[in-house]
Write an enzyme that holds these catalytic residues in place. Structure first.
Site, PDB file in Angstrom:
ATOM      1  N   THR A 231       0.845  -1.203   0.000  1.00  0.00           N
ATOM      2  CA  THR A 231       0.000   0.000   0.000  1.00  0.00           C
ATOM      3  C   THR A 231       0.878   1.250   0.000  1.00  0.00           C
ATOM      4  O   THR A 231       0.549   2.245  -0.667  1.00  0.00           O
ATOM      5  CB  THR A 231      -0.947  -0.003   1.220  1.00  0.00           C
ATOM      6  N   GLU A 249       5.593   4.653   7.343  1.00  0.00           N
ATOM      7  CA  GLU A 249       5.979   3.673   8.371  1.00  0.00           C
ATOM      8  C   GLU A 249       5.458   2.326   7.892  1.00  0.00           C
ATOM      9  O   GLU A 249       4.266   2.056   8.001  1.00  0.00           O
ATOM     10  CB  GLU A 249       5.357   4.032   9.727  1.00  0.00           C
TER      11      GLU A 249
HETATM   12  P1  NAD Z   1      -2.481  -2.067   4.746  1.00  0.00           P
HETATM   13  O1  NAD Z   1      -1.413  -1.439   3.937  1.00  0.00           O
HETATM   14  O2  NAD Z   1      -3.236  -3.196   4.183  1.00  0.00           O
HETATM   15  O3  NAD Z   1      -3.569  -0.985   5.173  1.00  0.00           O
HETATM   16  C1  NAD Z   1      -3.209   0.208   5.839  1.00  0.00           C
HETATM   17  C2  NAD Z   1      -4.221   1.282   5.521  1.00  0.00           C
HETATM   18  O4  NAD Z   1      -4.091   1.664   4.142  1.00  0.00           O
HETATM   19  C3  NAD Z   1      -5.673   0.872   5.703  1.00  0.00           C
HETATM   20  O5  NAD Z   1      -6.364   1.948   6.308  1.00  0.00           O
HETATM   21  C4  NAD Z   1      -6.143   0.653   4.278  1.00  0.00           C
HETATM   22  O6  NAD Z   1      -7.524   0.821   4.093  1.00  0.00           O
HETATM   23  C5  NAD Z   1      -5.384   1.745   3.558  1.00  0.00           C
HETATM   24  N1  NAD Z   1      -5.260   1.575   2.113  1.00  0.00           N
HETATM   25  C6  NAD Z   1      -5.310   0.437   1.387  1.00  0.00           C
HETATM   26  N2  NAD Z   1      -5.128   0.707   0.071  1.00  0.00           N
HETATM   27  C7  NAD Z   1      -4.943   2.042  -0.029  1.00  0.00           C
HETATM   28  C8  NAD Z   1      -4.679   2.918  -1.120  1.00  0.00           C
HETATM   29  N3  NAD Z   1      -4.556   2.469  -2.377  1.00  0.00           N
HETATM   30  N4  NAD Z   1      -4.537   4.234  -0.870  1.00  0.00           N
HETATM   31  C9  NAD Z   1      -4.640   4.706   0.389  1.00  0.00           C
HETATM   32  N5  NAD Z   1      -4.879   3.916   1.469  1.00  0.00           N
HETATM   33  C10 NAD Z   1      -5.035   2.597   1.257  1.00  0.00           C
HETATM   34  O7  NAD Z   1      -1.757  -2.461   6.119  1.00  0.00           O
HETATM   35  P2  NAD Z   1      -2.374  -3.241   7.372  1.00  0.00           P
HETATM   36  O8  NAD Z   1      -2.547  -4.675   6.970  1.00  0.00           O
HETATM   37  O9  NAD Z   1      -3.514  -2.485   7.917  1.00  0.00           O
HETATM   38  O10 NAD Z   1      -1.193  -3.126   8.423  1.00  0.00           O
HETATM   39  C11 NAD Z   1      -0.211  -4.119   8.585  1.00  0.00           C
HETATM   40  C12 NAD Z   1       1.116  -3.638   8.059  1.00  0.00           C
HETATM   41  O11 NAD Z   1       1.432  -2.373   8.640  1.00  0.00           O
HETATM   42  C13 NAD Z   1       2.257  -4.544   8.432  1.00  0.00           C
HETATM   43  O12 NAD Z   1       3.133  -4.687   7.340  1.00  0.00           O
HETATM   44  C14 NAD Z   1       2.961  -3.781   9.546  1.00  0.00           C
HETATM   45  O13 NAD Z   1       4.300  -4.120   9.718  1.00  0.00           O
HETATM   46  C15 NAD Z   1       2.768  -2.383   9.118  1.00  0.00           C
HETATM   47  N6  NAD Z   1       2.892  -1.470  10.256  1.00  0.00           N
HETATM   48  C16 NAD Z   1       3.965  -0.632  10.311  1.00  0.00           C
HETATM   49  C17 NAD Z   1       4.132   0.201  11.394  1.00  0.00           C
HETATM   50  C18 NAD Z   1       5.304   1.137  11.496  1.00  0.00           C
HETATM   51  O14 NAD Z   1       5.287   2.022  12.319  1.00  0.00           O
HETATM   52  N7  NAD Z   1       6.310   1.005  10.684  1.00  0.00           N
HETATM   53  C19 NAD Z   1       3.195   0.188  12.424  1.00  0.00           C
HETATM   54  C20 NAD Z   1       2.107  -0.685  12.330  1.00  0.00           C
HETATM   55  C21 NAD Z   1       1.966  -1.502  11.231  1.00  0.00           C
END
Ligand code: NAD
Length: 476
Positions: A231, A249
């Site tokens: 994403t 992040e």
């Molecule tokens: P994800 O990328 O699937 O979703 C995150 C968010 O992005 C959601 O709100 C989703 O609806 C939105 N999204 C999806 N497609 C999009 C688009 N095209 N444009 C804009 N927004 C969009 O991630 P997830 O499954 O919710 O989270 C898990 C991941 O997050 C893991 O890889 C984890 O390591 C990472 N994470 C990182 C941190 C950090 O601080 N580095 C913290 C927590 C989680």
């Protein structure tokens, strides 16, 4: 069934369609969430844009005082918000303080503390240069409208990390929570927006499509994204079209290296929580454990004893230390990675089979006799399973830690801090902890290197990240 509402310009608004939010411990529908329309996303950004100049024009003292009010609202509503986190995200209610399970109450307490600490931070003018001919002053100015996109693992805390520094610095915010964990964020923003001027904090719930509409809006001046790398790449592409700056992040695959002089008994509990906090659904959790052969078996035995003693169940029930996996997609990924490891000849020390029942329950799982290259080692499992890799040569362990394309956190475990630091300095990660893992702090910058993202959050550096420098240069 209750329909929860978005906060848009200080009003609670519904959408023409909704989707169900599920309790991952029971599979039950716990509420209906608005699927924001493109018009509502545009309205939210417009409201944030309209509110921003007056918000930025307030004094630092006023914004600090209001940020502290936000913290007080969180504290006053801690139980209500924690209940929603448990019901929707799955983590146990737990408690705060030594000996307490770090669960939903810990998450809400973190929201309060991060808000209080952020309220205390300042970005004073700095004189970059001065001589008899000129004086150059650097001021930090807000970007304007911040789009925040949050994940489902620590939904409220990560939302707070995005929203609070932004508003403290004079930006206004539109946040899109994860579609898996929207209600807690809608409730959080509904409550804290009551003490802020209309338009300063707005929500747009919905699927990834809603996030896409938000980040491509040309009136968004900066994007704060926490979530997966795939994403993150899509958001980067959208941001490129408007040249919108981003903080990313992203995921990690943190290595923890246990050096030969470590004491397995002494480190086991901290190592366990470093790997299994929130059922391993933590960005900077230890996801690959490299243990020197001299203490491999002893450490595995210690970890196994801890894992098997942890009560797993519905996080709303008393005495539960671990809840379910948050969603089906993540559950299926964990099942598949462990099945692949088993098929590849790895030893499943404990756990390893879904528990069954209506929720997404999977036992705490330790896997040994596994090596670099196995999918359970090379991919971010983001769940309650830890591969433990035996090593004989510290150089090889360092090379293993660095061989992947991500670098969020890492840790080194040793009685000798100097030698641990020497190893730590050679690991490619945004943070390397020594004798702890994932020990984030509101004053300490946090962010990833490589494909774990760019930019940092927290502390003065995190506050700077939601501002841009303006130089006022005076000829003498
Ligand atoms: P994800 O990328 O699937 O979703 C995150 C968010 O992005 C959601 O709100 C989703 O609806 C939105 N999204 C999806 N497609 C999009 C688009 N095209 N444009 C804009 N927004 C969009 O991630 P997830 O499954 O919710 O989270 C898990 C991941 O997050 C893991 O890889 C984890 O390591 C990472 N994470 C990182 C941190 C950090 O601080 N580095 C913290 C927590 C989680």
């Amino acid at each position: 069934m209750k329909t929860f509402l978005n906060t848009l310009n200080g009003q609670l608004v519904a959408s023409p369609s909704t989707f169900e939010s599920l309790n991952p411990a029971t599979g039950e529908v716990i509420g209906l969430v608005p699927q924001s329309t493109p018009e509502q996303v545009a309205q939210a950004v417009a409201a944030a844009k309209a509110a921003q100049p007056a918000w930025a024009a307030r004094s630092d003292e006023e914004r600090k005082a209001l940020t502290l009010k936000v913290a007080a609202v969180i504290e006053a509503n801690a139980d209500h918000l924690a209940q929603w986190v448990t019901r929707e995200q799955g983590k146990p209610l737990g408690g705060v303080g030594p000996g307490q399970v770090p669960g939903a109450r810990f998450e809400i307490w973190g929201c309060q503390v991060w808000s209080q600490v952020t309220a205390s931070l300042d970005l004073p003018m700095e004189v970059a240069f001065e001589d008899e001919t000129r004086r150059d002053e650097v001021y930090r100015k807000p970007f304007g409208v911040i789009a925040a996109i949050a994940p489902w693992n620590w939904p409220l805390l990560i939302g707070i990390w995005q929203m609070i520094p932004s508003i403290r610095a004079g930006n206004t915010v539109v946040i899109k929570p994860s579609e898996y964990t929207s209600i807690g964020t809608l409730e959080l923003v509904r409550l804290i927006a009551e003490v802020l001027p209309p338009g300063v904090l707005n929500t747009v719930s919905g699927t990834g499509q809603v996030g896409a509409w938000l980040v491509e809006n040309p009136d968004v001046n900066k994007i704060m994204f926490t979530g997966s790398g795939s994403t993150g790449a899509k958001i980067t592409a959208a941001a490129a079209r408007n040249l919108t700056p981003t903080t990313l992040e992203l995921g990690g695959n943190d290595a923890a290296i246990v050096l030969p002089d470590a004491d397995p008994k002494a480190i086991a509990m901290d190592l366990f929580w470093g790997a299994f906090l929130n059922m391993g659904q933590t960005c900077a959790a230890a996801k690959r454990l490299y243990v020197h052969e001299s203490l491999h078996d002893a450490l595995v035995a210690e970890l196994k004893a801890i894992a098997e003693a942890m009560p797993i169940g519905n996080g709303a029930d008393a005495g539960i230390a671990m809840g379910p996996i948050q969603n089906r997609m993540q559950f299926d990924k964990v099942v598949s990675l462990v099945d692949q490891a088993r098929a590849g000849g790895a030893t499943i020390v404990c756990g390893g089979q879904p528990t069954g029942g209506p929720g997404y329950f999977y036992p705490l799982t330790l896997v040994t006799d596994i090596a670099d290259g196995a999918s359970l080692v090379d991919q971010e499992q983001f769940g309650p399973v830890l591969p433990i890799i035996r090593y004989s040569d510290v150089e090889a362990a360092i090379a293993s830690a660095n061989r992947l394309d991500v670098g969020l956190g890492a840790s080194v475990w040793s009685k000798d801090i100097a030698s641990a630091k020497a190893v730590a300095s050679r690991i490619q990660a945004g943070t390397v902890w020594i004798n702890q893992h994932g020990a984030i702090h509101p004053m300490v910058p946090f962010g990833g290197v490589k494909r774990s993202g760019w930019g940092v959050e927290f502390g003065v550096d995190g506050l700077k990240a939601v501002t841009q420098a303006q130089v006022i240069s005076v000829k003498k």
